[in-house]
Scaffold this motif. Structure first.
Motif, PDB file in Angstrom:
ATOM      1  N   ALA A  12       0.832  -1.215   0.000  1.00 46.72           N
ATOM      2  CA  ALA A  12       0.000   0.000   0.000  1.00 46.72           C
ATOM      3  C   ALA A  12       0.855   1.248   0.000  1.00 46.72           C
ATOM      4  O   ALA A  12       0.563   2.227  -0.677  1.00 46.72           O
ATOM      5  N   ASP A  13       1.943   1.218   0.759  1.00 47.17           N
ATOM      6  CA  ASP A  13       2.835   2.374   0.798  1.00 47.17           C
ATOM      7  C   ASP A  13       3.511   2.581  -0.545  1.00 47.17           C
ATOM      8  O   ASP A  13       3.699   3.713  -0.992  1.00 47.17           O
ATOM      9  N   ARG A  14       3.904   1.497  -1.203  1.00 46.73           N
ATOM     10  CA  ARG A  14       4.567   1.628  -2.495  1.00 46.73           C
ATOM     11  C   ARG A  14       3.597   2.190  -3.535  1.00 46.73           C
ATOM     12  O   ARG A  14       3.962   3.030  -4.336  1.00 46.73           O
ATOM     13  N   VAL A  15       2.366   1.730  -3.506  1.00 45.17           N
ATOM     14  CA  VAL A  15       1.360   2.281  -4.417  1.00 45.17           C
ATOM     15  C   VAL A  15       1.157   3.756  -4.125  1.00 45.17           C
ATOM     16  O   VAL A  15       1.055   4.582  -5.020  1.00 45.17           O
ATOM     17  N   SER A  16       1.123   4.110  -2.860  1.00 47.11           N
ATOM     18  CA  SER A  16       0.957   5.501  -2.475  1.00 47.11           C
ATOM     19  C   SER A  16       2.111   6.347  -3.001  1.00 47.11           C
ATOM     20  O   SER A  16       1.911   7.468  -3.455  1.00 47.11           O
ATOM     21  N   GLY A  17       3.321   5.799  -2.940  1.00 52.42           N
ATOM     22  CA  GLY A  17       4.473   6.522  -3.473  1.00 52.42           C
ATOM     23  C   GLY A  17       4.347   6.740  -4.966  1.00 52.42           C
ATOM     24  O   GLY A  17       4.648   7.818  -5.477  1.00 52.42           O
ATOM     25  N   GLY A  18       3.876   5.724  -5.672  1.00 49.03           N
ATOM     26  CA  GLY A  18       3.672   5.872  -7.107  1.00 49.03           C
ATOM     27  C   GLY A  18       2.595   6.894  -7.424  1.00 49.03           C
ATOM     28  O   GLY A  18       2.710   7.654  -8.388  1.00 49.03           O
ATOM     29  N   GLU A  19       1.553   6.924  -6.603  1.00 45.81           N
ATOM     30  CA  GLU A  19       0.492   7.907  -6.811  1.00 45.81           C
ATOM     31  C   GLU A  19       1.006   9.323  -6.567  1.00 45.81           C
ATOM     32  O   GLU A  19       0.670  10.253  -7.315  1.00 45.81           O
ATOM     33  N   ARG A  20       1.819   9.489  -5.542  1.00 45.98           N
ATOM     34  CA  ARG A  20       2.396  10.816  -5.287  1.00 45.98           C
ATOM     35  C   ARG A  20       3.244  11.276  -6.470  1.00 45.98           C
ATOM     36  O   ARG A  20       3.203  12.440  -6.867  1.00 45.98           O
ATOM     37  N   ILE A  21       4.000  10.350  -7.013  1.00 45.14           N
ATOM     38  CA  ILE A  21       4.833  10.690  -8.168  1.00 45.14           C
ATOM     39  C   ILE A  21       3.963  11.031  -9.369  1.00 45.14           C
ATOM     40  O   ILE A  21       4.225  12.001 -10.088  1.00 45.14           O
ATOM     41  N   LEU A  53      10.146   5.999  -8.172  1.00 45.55           N
ATOM     42  CA  LEU A  53       9.700   6.416  -9.501  1.00 45.55           C
ATOM     43  C   LEU A  53       9.922   5.295 -10.512  1.00 45.55           C
ATOM     44  O   LEU A  53       8.997   4.908 -11.232  1.00 45.55           O
ATOM     45  N   TYR A  54      11.137   4.755 -10.559  1.00 43.80           N
ATOM     46  CA  TYR A  54      11.440   3.754 -11.569  1.00 43.80           C
ATOM     47  C   TYR A  54      10.752   2.425 -11.299  1.00 43.80           C
ATOM     48  O   TYR A  54      10.552   1.634 -12.222  1.00 43.80           O
ATOM     49  N   ARG A  55      10.375   2.175 -10.058  1.00 42.86           N
ATOM     50  CA  ARG A  55       9.610   0.966  -9.764  1.00 42.86           C
ATOM     51  C   ARG A  55       8.213   1.065 -10.378  1.00 42.86           C
ATOM     52  O   ARG A  55       7.649   0.077 -10.845  1.00 42.86           O
ATOM     53  N   ASN A  56       7.654   2.262 -10.353  1.00 47.69           N
ATOM     54  CA  ASN A  56       6.307   2.471 -10.871  1.00 47.69           C
ATOM     55  C   ASN A  56       6.296   2.910 -12.330  1.00 47.69           C
ATOM     56  O   ASN A  56       5.344   2.614 -13.061  1.00 47.69           O
ATOM     57  N   PHE A  57       7.327   3.619 -12.753  1.00 48.48           N
ATOM     58  CA  PHE A  57       7.417   4.147 -14.107  1.00 48.48           C
ATOM     59  C   PHE A  57       8.829   3.866 -14.629  1.00 48.48           C
ATOM     60  O   PHE A  57       9.745   4.673 -14.392  1.00 48.48           O
ATOM     61  N   PRO A  58       9.031   2.746 -15.317  1.00 48.42           N
ATOM     62  CA  PRO A  58      10.376   2.343 -15.739  1.00 48.42           C
ATOM     63  C   PRO A  58      11.114   3.369 -16.589  1.00 48.42           C
ATOM     64  O   PRO A  58      12.343   3.372 -16.632  1.00 48.42           O
ATOM     65  N   SER A  59      10.388   4.243 -17.272  1.00 49.85           N
ATOM     66  CA  SER A  59      11.024   5.276 -18.086  1.00 49.85           C
ATOM     67  C   SER A  59      10.240   6.568 -17.964  1.00 49.85           C
ATOM     68  O   SER A  59       9.092   6.576 -17.509  1.00 49.85           O
ATOM     69  N   LYS A  60      10.844   7.647 -18.409  1.00 46.35           N
ATOM     70  CA  LYS A  60      10.129   8.925 -18.391  1.00 46.35           C
ATOM     71  C   LYS A  60       8.924   8.872 -19.323  1.00 46.35           C
ATOM     72  O   LYS A  60       7.880   9.476 -19.031  1.00 46.35           O
ATOM     73  N   ASP A  61       9.047   8.146 -20.423  1.00 52.31           N
ATOM     74  CA  ASP A  61       7.897   8.010 -21.324  1.00 52.31           C
ATOM     75  C   ASP A  61       6.703   7.398 -20.597  1.00 52.31           C
ATOM     76  O   ASP A  61       5.560   7.806 -20.824  1.00 52.31           O
ATOM     77  N   ASP A  62       6.959   6.408 -19.730  1.00 46.47           N
ATOM     78  CA  ASP A  62       5.858   5.807 -18.967  1.00 46.47           C
ATOM     79  C   ASP A  62       5.199   6.844 -18.067  1.00 46.47           C
ATOM     80  O   ASP A  62       3.980   6.835 -17.877  1.00 46.47           O
ATOM     81  N   LEU A  63       6.003   7.731 -17.521  1.00 46.28           N
ATOM     82  CA  LEU A  63       5.473   8.790 -16.661  1.00 46.28           C
ATOM     83  C   LEU A  63       4.619   9.768 -17.478  1.00 46.28           C
ATOM     84  O   LEU A  63       3.558  10.209 -17.027  1.00 46.28           O
ATOM     85  N   ILE A  64       5.075  10.075 -18.692  1.00 47.34           N
ATOM     86  CA  ILE A  64       4.315  10.973 -19.565  1.00 47.34           C
ATOM     87  C   ILE A  64       3.001  10.328 -19.998  1.00 47.34           C
ATOM     88  O   ILE A  64       1.948  10.977 -20.030  1.00 47.34           O
TER      89      ILE A  64
END
Length: 208
Positions: A12-21, A53-64
């Protein structure tokens, strides 16, 4: 030590971190564009570690891509489509309501423009995954316009949808230039366009 400690957190904390990012990226990309903002700025805004960040979004493109999806949910679905449906009884009224919404949007001090258009122009490579994603999000807006045109019974709903989308995009770019009355001008043109397609349409908002 920080990264090891973070790995020991609950799912849950890791998901929360990804959501914050994701939320931090949304805010920064909306304001400054996808090219100008780096991952360091995103993790700093989120108050998270880069590994998160990289755990949830492996690349900047994934973040975009996540940013564009969030924008479609919040801007296209929850605001543009929902509000235009609420503001008009007939399909042609709902089409015109889009420009009433735009007028309110253009007047806001935090008006940031269409991120699908700006992202597409920043990437400027039709073969790029992010470019194609932005084009896809724009196409879904046009699909909604076609849906309204079909409900209105016009002979060529795709043509009206394309024309209406051009009016929308043009008014956004005019607002970027500083013309905050662009929505009203586009609405007037929309009335003429509806009449050209054989639909009765009102003039300025509030008039017969």
């Amino acid at each position: 030590m920080d990264e090891v400690g973070e790995d020991s957190r609950s799912e849950a904390d890791r998901v929360s971190g990804g959501e914050r990012i994701g939320r931090a990226a949304y805010d920064l990309f909306s304001r400054y564009g996808v090219r100008a903002v780096g991952v360091d700025a995103v993790v700093a805004r989120a108050g998270a570690a880069k590994m998160t960040l990289y755990r949830n979004f492996p690349s900047k493109d994934d973040l975009i891509l996540d940013f564009l999806s969030r924008r479609e949910r919040s801007w296209t679905e929850q605001w543009l489509v929902h509000e235009s449906r609420q503001r008009g009884h007939l399909p042609q009224d709902q089409l015109l309501a889009l420009f009433d919404l735009f007028g309110e949007w253009f007047a806001r001090p935090d008006f940031e423009g269409c991120v699908f258009l700006t992202t597409m122009m920043e990437i400027n490579d039709p073969g790029d995954t992010v470019f194609q994603a932005a084009v896809g999000h724009l196409r879904r807006i046009r699909d909604y316009l076609r849906e309204l045109a079909e409900e209105a019974g016009v002979p060529d709903p795709l043509l009206l949808a394309r024309q209406w989308h051009i009016l929308m995009k043009g008014s956004i770019m005019a607002a970027h230039e500083g013309d905050r009355e662009a929505a009203a001008a586009a609405r007037e043109m929309g009335v003429m366009l509806l009449r050209a397609h054989g639909l009765p349409a009102s003039g300025p908002a509030g008039s017969p």
